[in-house]
Design a protein around this motif. Structure first.
Motif, PDB file in Angstrom:
ATOM      1  N   ALA A 189      13.477  19.167 -17.913  1.00 38.05           N
ATOM      2  CA  ALA A 189      13.030  20.513 -18.108  1.00 38.05           C
ATOM      3  C   ALA A 189      11.926  21.101 -17.232  1.00 38.05           C
ATOM      4  O   ALA A 189      10.971  21.762 -16.747  1.00 38.05           O
ATOM      5  N   LEU A 190      11.099  19.705 -16.106  1.00 38.07           N
ATOM      6  CA  LEU A 190       9.808  19.723 -15.011  1.00 38.07           C
ATOM      7  C   LEU A 190      10.973  20.524 -13.726  1.00 38.07           C
ATOM      8  O   LEU A 190      11.930  19.590 -13.543  1.00 38.07           O
ATOM      9  N   ASP A 191      10.202  20.744 -13.090  1.00 37.35           N
ATOM     10  CA  ASP A 191      10.355  20.552 -11.625  1.00 37.35           C
ATOM     11  C   ASP A 191      10.213  19.745 -10.980  1.00 37.35           C
ATOM     12  O   ASP A 191       9.851  19.039 -11.271  1.00 37.35           O
ATOM     13  N   LEU A 192      11.068  19.921 -10.158  1.00 35.41           N
ATOM     14  CA  LEU A 192      11.379  18.341  -9.011  1.00 35.41           C
ATOM     15  C   LEU A 192       9.769  17.617  -8.406  1.00 35.41           C
ATOM     16  O   LEU A 192      10.029  16.296  -9.050  1.00 35.41           O
ATOM     17  N   LYS A 193       8.372  18.809  -7.895  1.00 32.13           N
ATOM     18  CA  LYS A 193       7.397  17.588  -8.105  1.00 32.13           C
ATOM     19  C   LYS A 193       6.635  16.943  -8.893  1.00 32.13           C
ATOM     20  O   LYS A 193       6.528  15.741  -8.936  1.00 32.13           O
ATOM     21  N   LEU A 194       6.538  17.799 -10.301  1.00 32.75           N
ATOM     22  CA  LEU A 194       6.033  16.852 -11.332  1.00 32.75           C
ATOM     23  C   LEU A 194       7.372  15.980 -12.076  1.00 32.75           C
ATOM     24  O   LEU A 194       6.194  15.465 -12.679  1.00 32.75           O
ATOM     25  N   ARG A 195       8.588  16.384 -11.935  1.00 37.68           N
ATOM     26  CA  ARG A 195       8.775  15.274 -12.282  1.00 37.68           C
ATOM     27  C   ARG A 195       9.036  13.600 -11.439  1.00 37.68           C
ATOM     28  O   ARG A 195       8.562  13.026 -12.518  1.00 37.68           O
ATOM     29  N   LYS A 196       8.706  13.873 -10.531  1.00 34.64           N
ATOM     30  CA  LYS A 196       8.279  13.162  -9.222  1.00 34.64           C
ATOM     31  C   LYS A 196       7.022  12.292 -10.054  1.00 34.64           C
ATOM     32  O   LYS A 196       6.930  11.035 -10.226  1.00 34.64           O
ATOM     33  N   GLU A 197       6.505  13.061 -10.480  1.00 36.26           N
ATOM     34  CA  GLU A 197       5.018  12.916 -11.148  1.00 36.26           C
ATOM     35  C   GLU A 197       4.823  11.738 -12.143  1.00 36.26           C
ATOM     36  O   GLU A 197       3.813  10.169 -11.944  1.00 36.26           O
ATOM     37  N   MET A 198       5.595  12.581 -13.117  1.00 32.35           N
ATOM     38  CA  MET A 198       5.936  11.865 -15.062  1.00 32.35           C
ATOM     39  C   MET A 198       6.606  10.461 -14.503  1.00 32.35           C
ATOM     40  O   MET A 198       6.018   9.692 -15.457  1.00 32.35           O
ATOM     41  N   GLN A 199       7.139  10.779 -13.593  1.00 33.86           N
ATOM     42  CA  GLN A 199       8.327   9.204 -13.621  1.00 33.86           C
ATOM     43  C   GLN A 199       7.118   8.268 -13.396  1.00 33.86           C
ATOM     44  O   GLN A 199       7.098   6.818 -13.603  1.00 33.86           O
ATOM     45  N   ILE A 200       5.767   8.087 -12.293  1.00 35.44           N
ATOM     46  CA  ILE A 200       5.232   7.080 -12.032  1.00 35.44           C
ATOM     47  C   ILE A 200       3.617   7.298 -13.011  1.00 35.44           C
ATOM     48  O   ILE A 200       4.388   6.050 -13.686  1.00 35.44           O
ATOM     49  N   GLU A 201       3.893   8.542 -14.095  1.00 36.43           N
ATOM     50  CA  GLU A 201       2.690   8.702 -14.806  1.00 36.43           C
ATOM     51  C   GLU A 201       3.357   7.274 -16.322  1.00 36.43           C
ATOM     52  O   GLU A 201       3.296   7.103 -16.790  1.00 36.43           O
ATOM     53  N   LEU A 202       4.663   7.868 -16.622  1.00 41.41           N
ATOM     54  CA  LEU A 202       6.214   7.278 -17.112  1.00 41.41           C
ATOM     55  C   LEU A 202       5.552   5.591 -17.499  1.00 41.41           C
ATOM     56  O   LEU A 202       5.010   5.056 -17.971  1.00 41.41           O
ATOM     57  N   LYS A 203       5.913   5.315 -16.013  1.00 47.48           N
ATOM     58  CA  LYS A 203       5.886   3.551 -15.235  1.00 47.48           C
ATOM     59  C   LYS A 203       4.089   3.343 -15.869  1.00 47.48           C
ATOM     60  O   LYS A 203       4.541   2.005 -16.526  1.00 47.48           O
ATOM     61  N   ARG A 204       2.993   3.908 -15.241  1.00 46.39           N
ATOM     62  CA  ARG A 204       2.509   3.519 -16.572  1.00 46.39           C
ATOM     63  C   ARG A 204       1.887   3.332 -17.374  1.00 46.39           C
ATOM     64  O   ARG A 204       1.181   2.458 -18.269  1.00 46.39           O
ATOM     65  N   LEU A 205       2.459   4.242 -18.209  1.00 42.75           N
ATOM     66  CA  LEU A 205       2.078   4.510 -19.553  1.00 42.75           C
ATOM     67  C   LEU A 205       2.687   3.332 -20.350  1.00 42.75           C
ATOM     68  O   LEU A 205       2.670   2.537 -21.479  1.00 42.75           O
ATOM     69  N   GLN A 206       3.977   2.885 -19.809  1.00 43.82           N
ATOM     70  CA  GLN A 206       5.031   1.765 -19.994  1.00 43.82           C
ATOM     71  C   GLN A 206       4.137   0.572 -20.021  1.00 43.82           C
ATOM     72  O   GLN A 206       4.338  -0.032 -20.843  1.00 43.82           O
TER      73      GLN A 206
END
Lengths: 310, 353
Positions: free
Chosen positions: B170-187
């Motif tokens: 549901a996120l736009d492209l830029k936010l999606r890229k940020e969250m991808q990195i964020e998710l990996k960090r959280l994991q």
């Protein structure tokens, strides 16, 4: 449309906005006039009348008196002029509040599962169920109440069936009791509870249930911590829509209570009719209004209280 | 290196509907997800990946098979008895609660003490960088912030496995890229096993330790992103992840004979009739006489960083090469030109189907 934008409006824009606001006020004038004439006016007349003296053949005589107000709960002794608590009046007030509360609670208990059931049907079936719920509105209230009378009276449908099945020997005396009034009011006001509940549950995001279960909530906790708080506006609306008219009910207690089991509505009518005590009727009406307003204020405040967390 | 298994799905079947109309959303799926890994279920919509996730969460019961969590059978446990939490595609945040109350919900349901709950909530909000919004209602947050609340809420009870159902769609492209990195960090920071569902192959490739590619209720291939990309097992995996060329061929004693009659080298296979595949960036264009296969250029498409060169083999098979655009943008190629195609050693893969 109202108000000027926050950042750097041109003077022309500001003037236009101000003009629009003034225009908006003018446009609402008819509504305000109607409100003054139809709501505030009669209310004022009622308050004024409650401080006047009863006329001998109805109507009022001009002369200031508190008698109507003391008459709500007390009677003046004919001989020594002392005030005694009038049990009959008190019991009418209490019965009205009790029956209305009971009706509200019971319509909620029945209406919530009903509304939930309808809201969780497929879209096409929902319209049918809602249609069925609204069918009683098509018939006059008097007719519907008389129909209930026909069902629960001593030689009515219910008793005939129960006797026919051999479950009872003597007909059940339901008609002309508080139970009869309660049954009648529950029947009449149930749709008023179901419809706002349905509207609230229909907007409820069912995925929240899965989120609740996923976060270790039991079924009861999902109901209490998620469903009820989220559909609360519907519960408040439904309760008000049932409680307020129930408290002032007239037709149902008149027909099913048989004139003996009076509620405030009947008692007020009595004062303007056979009682020939218009000031008392006016004072009772104001009292009813005060009870309703107070009850709503307490209820809404209570219902809006936030659930506290640690 | 031996790793313990967090989730083990064994011969899982899920059918919807009854009798003739029954549809198998999952058809005998067996899968092991290792402890502490970022595992992605990748596939087109309707492939069964979300169904598998919902079976692990407990929202659906399998029609057959078993699901183990840390070796214990959880097949018939309801969702509120499974130490597994979900980040929903729609977030499903509780609208009547604040951010902090949302995060606290799971902990309260587990009966944690008030001090423990508030400490853990503060910790979680700091982890997703939302400390300053703790008292807000969730409706006042942006999509990206809601996403973070959903993550904090699901991580707060310290689940053994975190399930994520297309959380970034549901996120736009830029936010999606940020969250991808964020998710990996959280994991990495939490060390919790993540099972991530997506239909976005790029998302899968960049974030995952391992990917399970699914299609029509079957697990097509499980492997690291590199394995999946460089050695796809079948035609579906090869075409779903990245772009590729397919060359039908027949196995012979000295290699594989392409339909145009030329014999090329590729890894051994059991099947007689095979499909060879090669990624567009692995194709090299050389003068016609030096190539493995002579081809004719049918189209040139300029993409900026690279140029796509469409060519046809003598038998009419179409292939595409991705060439890095030269500095002046002129590739020196022309449509209609004959040219040689060279397969780099090891670039050709054999598909089972």
């Amino acid at each position: 449309m109202s108000g000027a934008p926050l950042s750097g409006p041109s003077q022309a824009e500001a003037a236009l906005a101000a003009k629009t606001v003034r225009g908006g006020w003018l446009l609402s004038l008819p509504a305000l006039v109607l409100l003054a004439v139809a709501a505030v006016g009669p209310l004022l007349i009622m308050v004024v009348y409650s401080f006047l003296l009863p006329g001998e053949y109805g109507n009022v005589e001009w002369g200031f008196s508190f008698d109507a107000w003391t008459g709500i709960l007390f009677t003046r002794d004919v001989f020594d002029d002392t005030l005694r608590l009038e049990d009959a009046h008190l019991s009418i007030l209490l019965r009205s509040v009790n029956l209305s509360l009971l009706t509200t609670i019971f319509t909620f208990a029945v209406g919530f599962p009903t509304a939930w059931f309808i809201a969780t049907r497929p879209q096409r079936q929902r319209a049918l169920w809602l249609f069925l719920i609204t069918i009683p509105f098509w018939t006059n209230l008097l007719i519907r109440t008389l129909a209930i009378n026909e069902i629960i009276r001593a030689e009515g449908l219910l008793n005939n069936i129960l006797i026919g099945l051999g479950l009872i020997d003597q007909p059940l005396q339901i008609i002309y009791t508080d139970t009869a009034v309660f049954i009648g009011m529950t029947y009449v006001y149930l749709p008023l509870m179901v419809l706002p509940l349905f509207a609230a549950i229909d907007r409820f995001d069912m995925r929240l249930l899965e989120a609740g279960y996923d976060l270790y909530a039991t079924r009861f906790q999902v109901l209490r911590r998620i469903i009820v708080p989220v559909v609360k506006p519907g519960i408040i609306a439904g309760s008000i829509l049932v409680f307020v008219p129930a408290l002032g009910a007239y037709v149902t207690p008149r027909i099913l209570g048989g004139g003996k089991q009076m509620m405030i509505g009947n008692f007020i009518e009595l004062q303007f009719g056979q009682g020939r005590n218009w000031p008392l009727g006016a004072a009772l009406s104001v009292t009813l209004l005060v009870i309703v307003t107070a009850a709503l204020l307490v209820y809404v405040r209570f219902a809006n209280r936030e659930v506290r967390h640690g | 290196m031996s790793q313990t298994i967090a989730i083990s799905a064994q011969n899982v079947i899920k059918a919807f509907g009854h009798g003739e109309h029954a549809v198998r959303a999952l058809d005998d799926v067996s899968l092991d997800i290792r402890k502490g890994e970022f595992f992605t279920l990748l596939g087109p919509s309707g492939c069964g990946k979300t169904t598998l996730l919902r079976l692990i969460a407990g929202f659906e019961m399998p029609s057959g098979g078993t699901i183990l969590l840390d070796g214990a059978d959880i097949t018939n446990l309801p969702p509120n008895k499974r130490p597994v939490n979900t980040v929903f595609q729609s977030y499903a945040l509780f609208p009547h609660l604040t951010v902090a109350q949302n995060v606290a919900f799971g902990l309260e349901m587990l009966g944690k003490s008030k001090s423990e709950v508030s400490a853990r909530v503060a910790e979680m909000l700091a982890l997703v960088k939302l400390d300053h919004l703790a008292a807000r209602k969730t409706s006042q947050l942006s999509g990206g912030q809601q996403q973070r609340v959903a993550l904090a809420r699901a991580l707060a009870p310290q689940p053994k496995v975190l399930l994520l159902d297309e959380p970034l769609s549901a996120l736009d492209l830029k936010l999606r890229k940020e969250m991808q990195i964020e998710l990996k960090r959280l994991q990495l920071e939490t060390g919790i096993t993540f099972v991530f569902v997506t239909h976005d192959q790029e998302e899968a490739l960049t974030m995952s330790d391992r990917i399970g590619v699914m299609s029509s209720g079957h697990l097509q291939q499980v492997g690291s992103p590199k394995e999946i990309y460089t050695r796809p097992r079948n035609r579906f995996v090869a075409s779903f992840i990245g772009e590729t060329n397919f060359l039908p061929a027949t196995r012979e004693a000295l290699g594989y004979r392409l339909d145009c009659g030329i014999v090329v080298q590729a890894p051994a296979s059991q099947a007689q009739r095979v499909t060879l595949t090669i990624r567009p960036e692995q194709l090299r264009l050389v003068p016609e006489a030096e190539g493995d296969v002579p081809v004719k250029i049918t189209n040139l498409v300029y993409f900026g960083t690279d140029t796509h060169c469409h060519m046809s083999l003598p038998d009419g098979t179409e292939v595409v090469a991705r060439l890095q655009s030269p500095s002046d943008g002129e590739s020196g190629l022309q449509v209609g030109q004959g040219i040689g195609l060279r397969f780099l050693p090891g670039a050709l893969q054999v598909l089972e189907e």
